[in-house]
Design a protein around this motif. Sequence first.
Motif, PDB file in Angstrom:
ATOM      1  N   VAL A 131       1.364  -1.150   0.345  1.00  0.00           N
ATOM      2  CA  VAL A 131      -0.091  -0.138   0.029  1.00  0.00           C
ATOM      3  C   VAL A 131       0.865   1.253   0.402  1.00  0.00           C
ATOM      4  O   VAL A 131       0.782   2.465  -1.013  1.00  0.00           O
ATOM      5  CB  VAL A 131      -1.029  -0.294   1.175  1.00  0.00           C
ATOM      6  CG1 VAL A 131      -1.592   1.094   1.579  1.00  0.00           C
ATOM      7  CG2 VAL A 131      -1.782  -1.472   0.906  1.00  0.00           C
ATOM      8  N   GLN A 132       1.818   1.015   0.728  1.00  0.00           N
ATOM      9  CA  GLN A 132       2.863   2.408   0.836  1.00  0.00           C
ATOM     10  C   GLN A 132       3.692   2.453  -0.542  1.00  0.00           C
ATOM     11  O   GLN A 132       3.769   1.969  -0.918  1.00  0.00           O
ATOM     12  CB  GLN A 132       3.820   2.304   1.934  1.00  0.00           C
ATOM     13  CG  GLN A 132       3.543   1.910   3.586  1.00  0.00           C
ATOM     14  CD  GLN A 132       4.481   1.616   4.685  1.00  0.00           C
ATOM     15  OE1 GLN A 132       5.393   2.558   4.876  1.00  0.00           O
ATOM     16  NE2 GLN A 132       4.738   0.125   4.248  1.00  0.00           N
ATOM     17  N   GLY A 133       3.778   3.647  -0.919  1.00  0.00           N
ATOM     18  CA  GLY A 133       4.259   3.964  -2.194  1.00  0.00           C
ATOM     19  C   GLY A 133       3.393   3.719  -3.195  1.00  0.00           C
ATOM     20  O   GLY A 133       3.772   3.747  -4.633  1.00  0.00           O
ATOM     21  N   ARG A 134       1.811   3.176  -3.160  1.00  0.00           N
ATOM     22  CA  ARG A 134       1.191   2.665  -4.361  1.00  0.00           C
ATOM     23  C   ARG A 134      -0.207   3.373  -4.430  1.00  0.00           C
ATOM     24  O   ARG A 134      -0.320   4.225  -5.292  1.00  0.00           O
ATOM     25  CB  ARG A 134       0.620   1.196  -4.624  1.00  0.00           C
ATOM     26  CG  ARG A 134       0.409   0.673  -5.804  1.00  0.00           C
ATOM     27  CD  ARG A 134       0.798  -0.965  -5.805  1.00  0.00           C
ATOM     28  NE  ARG A 134      -0.072  -1.540  -6.865  1.00  0.00           N
ATOM     29  CZ  ARG A 134      -0.304  -2.878  -7.018  1.00  0.00           C
ATOM     30  NH1 ARG A 134       0.703  -4.211  -5.593  1.00  0.00           N
ATOM     31  NH2 ARG A 134      -1.041  -3.738  -7.368  1.00  0.00           N
ATOM     32  N   TYR A 135      -0.554   3.713  -2.941  1.00  0.00           N
ATOM     33  CA  TYR A 135      -1.826   4.547  -3.015  1.00  0.00           C
ATOM     34  C   TYR A 135      -1.521   5.541  -1.896  1.00  0.00           C
ATOM     35  O   TYR A 135      -2.480   5.887  -1.013  1.00  0.00           O
ATOM     36  CB  TYR A 135      -2.481   3.107  -2.540  1.00  0.00           C
ATOM     37  CG  TYR A 135      -2.911   2.205  -3.597  1.00  0.00           C
ATOM     38  CD1 TYR A 135      -3.684   2.181  -4.441  1.00  0.00           C
ATOM     39  CD2 TYR A 135      -2.271   0.546  -3.112  1.00  0.00           C
ATOM     40  CE1 TYR A 135      -3.444   0.982  -5.496  1.00  0.00           C
ATOM     41  CE2 TYR A 135      -2.597  -0.547  -3.181  1.00  0.00           C
ATOM     42  CZ  TYR A 135      -2.929  -0.502  -4.616  1.00  0.00           C
ATOM     43  OH  TYR A 135      -2.698  -1.545  -5.637  1.00  0.00           O
TER      44      TYR A 135
END
Length: 403
Positions: A131-135
């Motif tokens: 989730v971190q870095g993507r959303y």
Amino acid sequence: LNMNNTVPNLFDLDGSGDPNVPYDILTTTVLKLLRSMPINYVGNKKKLLENILSVLHDNNIKYDTVFDAFCGSSVVSSVFRSMGKKVVANDLLSFSSSGAVFYLMCDKIPLSRSAAIELTKDSGQAAPKFVQGRYEKFFTDDEARLLDVIRHNFLQSKMGRSGTFTGLGLDGSPKFVGGTGKDVSSPGDMLASAFFMHFVCNHVLHRCFSGGRYYSGQTLSRIDKRQQKTSKTIADDILASLDENHHPGSSMIAHIGSMPTGTVYNCDILKLLESGRVDADLAYFDPPYGGDSSDYASLYRVCEEYIRGPSIDDLDGTKDAFRRFRDKKAYQSNFESMLDLCRKFPSWLISFNESSFASIDDISAIIRRFRTKIDVRPVRYRYNYRKTGGGENKENEYLVLAR
Ligand SMILES: C[S@@+](CC[C@H](N)C(=O)[O-])C[C@H]1O[C@@H](n2cnc3c(N)ncnc32)[C@H](O)[C@@H]1O
């Protein structure tokens, strides 16, 4: 259960319903419960449930088995289960079908509070960044970290190693997504995995959908917009939301858990019908309507990818299948192919509204090519998620019964 146990229709929302529909006590309770549950799944038929039952009742449709071909939030399937019907549900979205696994295949909450607590614990070890870095547009750093910890713990656990159980695949065997794919789970673990991942996502959706316009086609609000409206974070009561005693689905399963379990598929509808696996007396079709808000892969992208792993854009077959009932151009031929494959189901009930891919007259004309006996019933209700400046925005919804 005694179906002669007639109770008045307490839920006649628009004044047009039949006050003498014979719901038995359990179904009445379930309908009432659903009204109180906050269900924000796009296009869900919570407000149409009584009308669906009335149409079937008024036309004297006899059915023991129901196929809910596009089950979405599972509200329709849950009501049929409460009536003791044998339900087969399907949805291409893993987020949806994992919910159907809970509502149709479980007889109780399949995961203990202590097991849920374990899965949300941050051991301080590095969790792979998903989730971190993507959303980052949707979540604060802390929220993204928490979601990554949960996902990592889940995939490392005995229950989650195979992935999330999302129902049956086209070959009729259990489908697991996001994990090793190896079918090593026990039946109890399979149900628990579907429950856990579905309700983590459901919790996120409830925390992060602040209403109004979608942010680039998604139901999650951008983080700054959400923060303007609410101070609640995703961490707020995530445990409570999975706790057997406070879980939003716990009353539901307490009521319908004793009824026969059903079958869930996580497939493209056309491929599933071609496989010939499904049989039912009644088929209920509630496809995306082909207008705005028909792009379910985008609407639920973050949750779907959280469960499945890869980006939806990289899942070729699935990506194309999601287009079938999204683009107006291809819609009609997919709709016709679907009906053509459904000749063996004696009764069809089909939902549409005025913003569908074609007018209700044109849609009826298509259905008439396959069936002789057709009953089109308009239902009026208010969409509460599409308020416009001018006050209420009423749209006609149609239920088409075809035999
Ligand atoms: C209008 S919603 C169904 C709502 C549902 N009746 C409820 O009450 O919540 C349409 C559903 O069709 C699913 N869908 C879209 N394309 C599909 C396909 N090709 N095969 C199966 N399901 C599909 C979407 O994921 C979505 O859940």
